[in-house]
Design an enzyme around this catalytic site. Sequence first.
Site, short mmCIF file in Angstrom:
data_model
loop_
_atom_site.label_atom_id
_atom_site.label_comp_id
_atom_site.label_asym_id
_atom_site.label_seq_id
_atom_site.Cartn_x
_atom_site.Cartn_y
_atom_site.Cartn_z
N CYS A 84 0.83 -1.22 0.00
CA CYS A 84 0.00 0.00 0.00
C CYS A 84 0.86 1.27 0.00
CB CYS A 84 -0.92 0.02 1.22
SG CYS A 84 -1.90 -1.46 1.36
N HIS A 333 -8.61 3.99 -1.82
CA HIS A 333 -7.26 3.44 -1.64
C HIS A 333 -6.91 2.45 -2.75
CE1 HIS A 333 -3.64 2.17 0.20
NE2 HIS A 333 -4.11 1.27 1.05
C1 LIG Z 1 -14.90 -2.96 4.62
C2 LIG Z 1 -15.05 -4.04 3.56
C3 LIG Z 1 -14.95 -5.43 4.19
C4 LIG Z 1 -16.43 -3.88 2.91
O1 LIG Z 1 -16.54 -4.86 1.88
P1 LIG Z 1 -17.99 -5.30 1.33
O2 LIG Z 1 -18.88 -5.60 2.48
O3 LIG Z 1 -17.79 -6.38 0.33
O4 LIG Z 1 -18.47 -4.00 0.65
P2 LIG Z 1 -19.17 -3.86 -0.76
O5 LIG Z 1 -18.09 -3.59 -1.77
O6 LIG Z 1 -20.12 -4.98 -1.01
O7 LIG Z 1 -19.98 -2.52 -0.54
C5 LIG Z 1 -21.17 -2.49 0.25
C6 LIG Z 1 -21.54 -1.03 0.50
O8 LIG Z 1 -20.65 -0.45 1.45
C7 LIG Z 1 -19.90 0.60 0.84
N1 LIG Z 1 -18.52 0.44 1.31
C8 LIG Z 1 -17.72 -0.63 1.07
N2 LIG Z 1 -16.57 -0.48 1.73
C9 LIG Z 1 -16.66 0.71 2.36
C10 LIG Z 1 -15.81 1.41 3.21
N3 LIG Z 1 -14.64 0.88 3.51
N4 LIG Z 1 -16.19 2.61 3.69
C11 LIG Z 1 -17.40 3.11 3.37
N5 LIG Z 1 -18.28 2.47 2.58
C12 LIG Z 1 -17.90 1.29 2.09
C13 LIG Z 1 -20.04 0.42 -0.64
O9 LIG Z 1 -19.94 1.66 -1.33
C14 LIG Z 1 -21.40 -0.18 -0.75
O10 LIG Z 1 -22.38 0.84 -0.63
P3 LIG Z 1 -23.70 0.79 -1.54
O11 LIG Z 1 -24.37 -0.52 -1.19
O12 LIG Z 1 -24.46 2.00 -1.11
O13 LIG Z 1 -23.20 0.83 -2.94
C15 LIG Z 1 -13.95 -3.88 2.46
O14 LIG Z 1 -14.10 -2.64 1.83
C16 LIG Z 1 -12.55 -3.98 3.07
O15 LIG Z 1 -12.06 -5.07 3.41
N6 LIG Z 1 -11.82 -2.84 3.19
C17 LIG Z 1 -10.44 -2.85 3.65
C18 LIG Z 1 -9.49 -2.91 2.47
C19 LIG Z 1 -8.07 -3.13 2.93
O16 LIG Z 1 -7.77 -3.98 3.74
N7 LIG Z 1 -7.14 -2.35 2.37
C20 LIG Z 1 -5.74 -2.45 2.73
C21 LIG Z 1 -5.46 -1.62 3.90
S1 LIG Z 1 -3.89 -1.95 4.62
#
Ligand SMILES: CC(C)(COP(=O)(O)OP(=O)(O)OC[C@H]1O[C@@H](n2cnc3c(N)ncnc32)[C@H](O)[C@@H]1OP(=O)(O)O)[C@@H](O)C(=O)NCCC(=O)NCCS
Length: 386
Positions: A84, A333
């Site tokens: 990242c 990100h």
């Molecule tokens: C948080 C997380 C688990 C959500 O995944 P998910 O449940 O599959 O989410 P989806 O892609 O199905 O999205 C569902 C809804 O939440 C929203 N959403 C998804 N992730 C979000 C986040 N992190 N913050 C805000 N909204 C988020 C989407 O826009 C979507 O909204 P909508 O239904 O109105 O369109 C995933 O984004 C994640 O693992 N994030 C961390 C990524 C990471 O680890 N990066 C490296 C960092 S070191």
Amino acid sequence: MTNKVCVLGAGSTTYGKLNESIIELALNASREAIISAGITPKDIGAGYISNVFGAADKQVHIAPVIMSNLGIPYVPGLTIESACGSGSVMLREAFANVYAGFYDCVLAVGVEKITHTGTAQSTTLFSYCSDFFYEGGNGASFPGLFASIARAYLSTYKATEEDLAYVAVKNHENGMLNPKAHVKRRITVDEVLRSPVVASPLKLYDCCPFSDGASALILCNEKFAKSSGRPYVEIIGSGRGASPAAIQGREDITTIPSTVNAAKQAYKMAGVTPKDIDFAEVHDCFTIAEVIDTEDLGFFEKGKAASLTREGETKLTGRIPINPSGGLKAKGHPIGATGIGQVVEVFEQFTGKAGQRTVKDAEIALTHNFGATGASAAVHIFKKVN
Ligand SMILES: CC(C)(COP(=O)(O)OP(=O)(O)OC[C@H]1O[C@@H](n2cnc3c(N)ncnc32)[C@H](O)[C@@H]1OP(=O)(O)O)[C@@H](O)C(=O)NCCC(=O)NCCS
């Protein structure tokens, strides 16, 4: 003899779930940066590209493909991967090459294309960026690892899950003012606290999303920048740091040694202290990360960042605005692009292009970006040139 290094141009795609290929994204951002700098591709002496998961979009060895598509196939390109933190680590190399005088002008472009793989596959791919033998391979994904860090912080210091929620609320608020942000949704503390648990104590709104996107910069020496007659920003400090790859190898997981060391070097080179920084773009992959970053960078005393964030010190109008772009949390990100996107924000802030999210009277800014749980990091400091 060394050169002063300047940012002469910047460009970015929107961040989000995007349809373009990885190459199209990189080219769109690069062309915007080239136009913004008022140069042509022929002025570019070398290309630096940051990317992690090119293979997910069927393209590795991405640098020569980008250079060829820009019409400069004989200009050397280099792809750099640092999880990242790829963008900031790549920026450091691009900076060093102009600083040392190898090139007058270079392209620095970061890109990622991942969302088409879906959340489960993206989570697996990202876990390869951890120390897979100890962490990812045993089921510790990044939300899980940062949840451990959050637990350690909340049990060591006087801070609560509600305090962490204020980081998310503030960054979503800033993201509303950024036309290129991934997540455009104003949220309340209550909504953060009631959002689905991802890895306790972290909930949906404590996490950054998976994003696609690209960001690009044109870096050059001062003579080149001055002769262009265009606005530019000077890079006055640069530092890199490292930490044990797996968090189990660290004495204290409520601080990230790579950040502390990179920041020390950057402050020393720039001849400034944390008090001189007018705003910062920091690595808020999870709300807890922003809290720890702002302490490691010296903006707040250890253990105080969560409550001071709650009191509004990091808001756009606060004492030290953090992540005016919306940060990783709301701007998004796309991991290969993030560190370069932070500098695009600094360029826009200092050249009058940040609109409603402009930080008033800002002259010195800092960017901070790390890989994995901070195994690698780089910090850069910028000065507005009037
Ligand atoms: C948080 C997380 C688990 C959500 O995944 P998910 O449940 O599959 O989410 P989806 O892609 O199905 O999205 C569902 C809804 O939440 C929203 N959403 C998804 N992730 C979000 C986040 N992190 N913050 C805000 N909204 C988020 C989407 O826009 C979507 O909204 P909508 O239904 O109105 O369109 C995933 O984004 C994640 O693992 N994030 C961390 C990524 C990471 O680890 N990066 C490296 C960092 S070191």
